[in-house]
Design an enzyme around this catalytic site. Sequence first.
Site, PDB file in Angstrom:
ATOM      1  N   LYS A  29       0.807  -1.223   0.000  1.00  0.00           N
ATOM      2  CA  LYS A  29       0.000   0.000   0.000  1.00  0.00           C
ATOM      3  C   LYS A  29       0.848   1.284   0.000  1.00  0.00           C
ATOM      4  O   LYS A  29       2.046   1.238   0.256  1.00  0.00           O
ATOM      5  CB  LYS A  29      -0.929  -0.018   1.216  1.00  0.00           C
ATOM      6  N   HIS A  42      -2.130  -5.468   1.582  1.00  0.00           N
ATOM      7  CA  HIS A  42      -3.432  -6.107   1.369  1.00  0.00           C
ATOM      8  C   HIS A  42      -3.136  -7.509   0.868  1.00  0.00           C
ATOM      9  O   HIS A  42      -2.192  -7.723   0.115  1.00  0.00           O
ATOM     10  CB  HIS A  42      -4.241  -5.355   0.298  1.00  0.00           C
ATOM     11  N   TYR A  74     -12.424  -2.161  -4.454  1.00  0.00           N
ATOM     12  CA  TYR A  74     -12.929  -2.265  -3.078  1.00  0.00           C
ATOM     13  C   TYR A  74     -14.454  -2.179  -2.977  1.00  0.00           C
ATOM     14  O   TYR A  74     -14.994  -1.939  -1.901  1.00  0.00           O
ATOM     15  CB  TYR A  74     -12.273  -1.202  -2.196  1.00  0.00           C
ATOM     16  N   GLU A  99      -9.291 -11.040  -7.674  1.00  0.00           N
ATOM     17  CA  GLU A  99      -8.376  -9.911  -7.492  1.00  0.00           C
ATOM     18  C   GLU A  99      -7.185  -9.980  -8.438  1.00  0.00           C
ATOM     19  O   GLU A  99      -6.759  -8.950  -8.972  1.00  0.00           O
ATOM     20  CB  GLU A  99      -7.904  -9.864  -6.032  1.00  0.00           C
ATOM     21  N   ASN A 148      -1.933   0.104   6.947  1.00  0.00           N
ATOM     22  CA  ASN A 148      -1.347  -1.122   7.482  1.00  0.00           C
ATOM     23  C   ASN A 148      -0.424  -1.839   6.495  1.00  0.00           C
ATOM     24  O   ASN A 148      -0.169  -3.020   6.618  1.00  0.00           O
ATOM     25  CB  ASN A 148      -2.433  -2.054   8.026  1.00  0.00           C
TER      26      ASN A 148
END
Length: 140
Positions: free
Chosen positions: A11, A117, A51, A128, A114
């Site tokens: 990310k 993913h 998302y 995905e 965080n």
Amino acid sequence: MSIQQTLSIIKPDATKRNLTGKINSKLEESGLKIIAQKRILLSKAQAKDFYKVHQERPFYDDLVKFMISGPVVVQVLEGENAVSKNREVMGATNPAEAEEGTIRKEFAVSLEANSVHGSDSLENAKIEISFFFSRIELVS
């Protein structure tokens, strides 16, 4: 032995801090192999589409905004039980609850930022992966 493929995204919070190599080292040291990888800047439309499963949740808009805030590294990992292995190496979504030695425990800034993913199931991994990669880009 079940060889699987799963999607991994490094990310924006991690790419901004030049952690791609360190994160990839942890993934590879766990036995996962990176079989496709690219650094991209998601458009708002792409992030919203990727998302969309979270669109009814209160954090959706903030997640989209965060994911377009800088480059991400999307990659396909392959290995024995790759989905669960990647989730184990990533650690708990909340870095405060992640185990020592996991990516999120070592590198995450917050619950939102965080660092990584990972697909949560084999079915979602297939969806995905196809969102970001064509079959000819996957090189085992």
